[in-house]
Design a protein around this motif. Structure first.
Motif, mmCIF file in Angstrom:
data_model
loop_
_atom_site.group_PDB
_atom_site.id
_atom_site.type_symbol
_atom_site.label_atom_id
_atom_site.label_comp_id
_atom_site.label_asym_id
_atom_site.label_seq_id
_atom_site.Cartn_x
_atom_site.Cartn_y
_atom_site.Cartn_z
ATOM 1 N N SER A 1 0.766 -1.268 -0.090
ATOM 2 C CA SER A 1 -0.079 0.157 -0.035
ATOM 3 C C SER A 1 0.851 1.225 0.060
ATOM 4 N N LEU A 2 1.853 1.291 0.703
ATOM 5 C CA LEU A 2 2.733 2.434 0.891
ATOM 6 C C LEU A 2 3.760 2.938 -0.159
ATOM 7 N N SER A 3 3.904 1.698 -0.808
ATOM 8 C CA SER A 3 4.703 1.656 -2.104
ATOM 9 C C SER A 3 4.111 2.525 -3.091
ATOM 10 N N LEU A 4 2.728 2.498 -3.217
ATOM 11 C CA LEU A 4 2.041 3.205 -4.135
ATOM 12 C C LEU A 4 1.242 4.367 -3.892
ATOM 13 N N TYR A 5 0.665 4.425 -2.584
ATOM 14 C CA TYR A 5 -0.106 5.331 -1.901
ATOM 15 C C TYR A 5 0.627 5.972 -0.838
ATOM 16 N N PRO A 6 0.811 7.334 -0.655
ATOM 17 C CA PRO A 6 0.230 8.403 -1.582
ATOM 18 C C PRO A 6 1.081 8.778 -2.869
ATOM 19 N N ALA A 7 2.510 8.492 -2.740
ATOM 20 C CA ALA A 7 3.354 9.017 -3.530
ATOM 21 C C ALA A 7 3.061 8.884 -4.987
ATOM 22 N N LEU A 8 2.828 7.858 -5.742
ATOM 23 C CA LEU A 8 2.518 7.486 -6.911
ATOM 24 C C LEU A 8 1.053 7.972 -7.312
ATOM 25 N N LEU A 9 0.113 7.402 -6.388
ATOM 26 C CA LEU A 9 -1.266 7.749 -6.640
ATOM 27 C C LEU A 9 -1.713 9.308 -6.954
ATOM 28 N N SER A 10 -0.905 9.768 -5.968
ATOM 29 C CA SER A 10 -1.208 11.576 -5.809
ATOM 30 C C SER A 10 -0.872 12.314 -6.941
ATOM 31 N N SER A 11 0.144 11.506 -7.553
ATOM 32 C CA SER A 11 0.473 12.137 -9.175
ATOM 33 C C SER A 11 -0.273 11.703 -10.508
ATOM 34 N N VAL A 12 -1.226 10.979 -10.140
ATOM 35 C CA VAL A 12 -2.214 10.843 -11.369
ATOM 36 C C VAL A 12 -3.090 12.094 -11.849
ATOM 37 N N SER A 13 -3.068 12.540 -12.912
ATOM 38 C CA SER A 13 -3.690 13.406 -13.490
ATOM 39 C C SER A 13 -5.112 13.054 -13.996
ATOM 40 N N SER A 14 -6.040 14.022 -14.095
ATOM 41 C CA SER A 14 -7.197 13.786 -14.800
ATOM 42 C C SER A 14 -6.907 13.973 -16.177
ATOM 43 N N VAL A 15 -7.670 12.741 -17.132
ATOM 44 C CA VAL A 15 -7.218 13.024 -18.539
ATOM 45 C C VAL A 15 -8.125 14.003 -19.249
ATOM 46 N N ALA A 16 -9.432 14.141 -18.632
ATOM 47 C CA ALA A 16 -10.210 15.070 -19.321
ATOM 48 C C ALA A 16 -9.707 16.576 -18.968
ATOM 49 N N ARG A 17 -9.653 16.686 -17.589
ATOM 50 C CA ARG A 17 -9.231 17.936 -17.055
ATOM 51 C C ARG A 17 -8.015 18.085 -16.214
ATOM 52 N N PRO A 18 -6.665 18.080 -16.963
ATOM 53 C CA PRO A 18 -5.640 18.027 -16.354
ATOM 54 C C PRO A 18 -5.401 18.992 -15.271
ATOM 55 N N ASP A 19 -6.137 20.122 -15.157
ATOM 56 C CA ASP A 19 -5.796 21.219 -14.136
ATOM 57 C C ASP A 19 -6.784 21.032 -12.941
ATOM 58 N N SER A 20 -7.689 20.201 -12.841
ATOM 59 C CA SER A 20 -8.806 19.776 -11.884
ATOM 60 C C SER A 20 -8.011 19.883 -10.650
ATOM 61 N N LEU A 21 -8.670 20.685 -9.606
ATOM 62 C CA LEU A 21 -8.356 20.832 -8.309
ATOM 63 C C LEU A 21 -8.592 19.831 -7.444
ATOM 64 N N TYR A 22 -9.785 19.172 -7.761
ATOM 65 C CA TYR A 22 -10.355 18.141 -6.613
ATOM 66 C C TYR A 22 -10.473 16.672 -7.282
ATOM 67 N N PHE A 23 -9.714 16.206 -8.464
ATOM 68 C CA PHE A 23 -9.607 15.098 -8.921
ATOM 69 C C PHE A 23 -8.883 14.268 -7.886
ATOM 70 N N VAL A 24 -7.557 14.625 -7.584
ATOM 71 C CA VAL A 24 -6.728 13.783 -6.657
ATOM 72 C C VAL A 24 -7.351 13.771 -5.349
ATOM 73 N N PRO A 25 -7.795 14.868 -4.622
ATOM 74 C CA PRO A 25 -8.569 14.499 -3.226
ATOM 75 C C PRO A 25 -9.540 13.798 -3.321
ATOM 76 N N LEU A 26 -10.362 13.899 -4.446
ATOM 77 C CA LEU A 26 -11.390 12.702 -4.226
ATOM 78 C C LEU A 26 -11.003 11.454 -4.873
ATOM 79 N N ALA A 27 -10.411 11.504 -6.065
ATOM 80 C CA ALA A 27 -10.321 10.073 -6.714
ATOM 81 C C ALA A 27 -9.341 9.120 -5.733
ATOM 82 N N CYS A 28 -8.525 9.809 -5.010
ATOM 83 C CA CYS A 28 -7.117 9.355 -4.364
ATOM 84 C C CYS A 28 -7.384 9.434 -3.193
#
Length: 490
Positions: free
Chosen positions: A340-367
């Motif tokens: 879990s710690l090998s992927l979260y949060p370091a890698l998963l918090s770096s995933v960006s939205s495909v549709a809206r790359p500048d979305s402010l809430y994508f990582v807080p909600l989806a991650c």
């Protein structure tokens, strides 16, 4: 029962002592008032009891707890599930402050920002202290956490559990109060000193957290399994709370300093409430009885004939025996949290939205929120113990490595030029995968901890619980180290 046991002298009802040493001598068994036979003996030197069989035949296994530490007769009940709720709340408090600390990334970036117009720092104004902050944070948090969690397990028989837990809570309260005060101090002229003061605070917080978490799991292991589960569920609830506060601060447009002040003041208040909750927990008759029972001397013997005596059993386990008993549950909890710690949060918090790359809430909600909510849900399902063996449980924990290539196929940014393009082009992929990842983390992690507690005899419960906490922490540290590999290579 089949044995003629000595009666107790009538005494006014007294509160159950916290330690067996506090029992008054008047509570000892009186052989002169034995039922049916005045030759029954109570030997105070070896704590053995000799009694005849009433029916003259057969055998019976008898457990006596010295000086009535088992409570005698009908045991106390957890009225209104008060102890269960307090364990749940202490679980929240054991991780929520640290979750606030790691969530305040914007605050630390502001404190360590580039304040010089002539700065030659690389990264478009990003300072070296900002670039290396999370790396140092991981090192200065995991190393003391691992060392002091192991030390906590080593001194369970030498230093009282209450002393260790209260010391850890007081240390964390002092550090978070000082950190909150630093929010109001202008540190622009001595950012390097602020950086190292922060690292010292991180070390102190994790030393306190190691003592608190290790002692809490050791204490919870003395109770039925649902109390370990309640503690684990409380920790997951702390993660959900931190994620919700983070999202709320974004929606309100709070500045970095205001958000940092809210995080650290909230953490201090939660820790103060945890201190009061633990003091209240110690006073519950049900809790005092369970702790006394685990600390009592257990007697077990077969009585094949008249005149046979009870013999001493249930000696404290050696470390070698404890590690042997905990081999598979410890491996399971280590693998769960390492993956879990090998992927979260370091890698998963770096995933960006495909549709809206500048979305402010994508990582807080989806991650953040998706992982913590699913983690809590998984811990609620721990009563459904599907893996029938501990080896199968360890195998399922190892199987979670399949999430590594799945998350690498998401749209993490920035990507190196030689990296494989993302395979998942829909924004729905991340919350679905993160939810499954969090669900398996919560379920398998909580089940591993309860299996570890179940492996202990009552007199060894605290040691086994503390050792399971150590392997959990070791998994966290190993996963954090592995996350460096992923972020560096990718």
């Amino acid at each position: 029962g089949p044995c003629a046991m000595p009666k107790r002298r009538h005494q006014p009802e007294q509160p159950l002592p916290v330690n067996c040493d506090e029992v008054d001598d008047s509570e000892q068994l009186d052989s002169d008032e034995a039922i049916g036979n005045t030759d029954n003996n109570v030997d105070a030197s070896d704590n053995s009891v000799t009694t005849p069989l009433l029916n003259g035949a057969g055998s019976e296994s008898v457990h006596l707890y010295y000086s009535g530490c088992a409570g005698g007769g009908r045991g106390s009940q957890d009225s209104f599930n008060a102890a269960l709720f307090l364990f749940f709340f202490l679980g929240i408090g054991s991780l929520l402050p640290w979750n606030f600390f790691t969530t305040a990334k914007g605050y630390f970036n502001f404190k360590l920002r580039n304040v010089s117009a002539d700065s030659t720092e690389d990264g478009g104004g990003t300072t070296y202290l900002q670039l290396t902050f999370e790396n140092y944070l991981a090192v200065f948090s995991n190393l003391p956490n691992i060392v002091f969690t192991l030390a906590n397990a080593a001194v369970t028989k030498r230093i009282g559990q209450a002393t260790r837990l209260l010391a850890g809570l007081c240390l964390m309260i002092a550090v978070f109060a000082a950190t909150a005060a630093f929010v109001c101090v202008d540190t622009d002229d001595y950012q390097t000193a602020f950086f190292w003061c922060t690292m010292a605070s991180v070390m102190a917080v994790n030393i306190g957290a190691a003592l608190v978490q290790g002692s809490l799991f050791g204490l919870a292991a003395m109770f039925p399994h649902k109390y370990v589960t309640a503690l684990m569920q409380g920790q997951a609830s702390g993660g959900v709370t931190a994620a919700l506060v983070y999202i709320a601060s974004l929606s309100l447009g709070s500045g970095a300093l205001s958000a940092g002040l809210v995080y650290f003041v909230s953490a201090t208040c939660v820790l103060l409430l945890c201190l009061l909750a633990y003091l209240a927990l110690r006073r519950l008759p049900f809790v005092r009885e369970q702790v006394n029972r685990s600390q009592s001397i257990s007697y077990d013997s077969s009585l094949p004939s008249a005149g046979s005596s009870l013999s001493l059993s249930g000696q404290p386990a050696t470390w070698r025996r404890a590690l042997s008993d905990l081999a598979w549950p410890a491996l399971s909890v280590f693998m769960v949290f390492a993956v879990s710690l090998s992927l979260y949060p370091a890698l998963l918090s770096s995933v960006s939205s495909v549709a809206r790359p500048d979305s402010l809430y994508f990582v807080p909600l989806a991650c953040f929120l998706a992982f913590n909510a699913a983690d809590l849900l998984g811990r609620c399902f721990v009563s459904f113990s599907l893996p029938s063996s501990n080896r199968l449980l360890a195998g399922l924990a190892l199987l979670r490595l399949v999430f590594v290539p799945l998350f690498l196929a998401c749209n993490y940014q920035p990507r190196r030029q030689w990296a494989i393009p993302p395979a998942f082009t829909s924004d729905a992929a991340l919350p679905i995968l993160v939810s499954l990842f969090g669900l398996s983390n919560g379920y398998l992690g909580a089940l591993s901890m309860t299996r570890g507690a179940a492996a202990a005899e009552i007199q060894n419960a605290e040691l086994y619980g503390a050792l399971m906490s150590f392997f959990l922490t070791l998994g966290l540290g190993t996963g954090s180290a592995a996350s460096f590999v992923f972020t560096t290579l990718l």
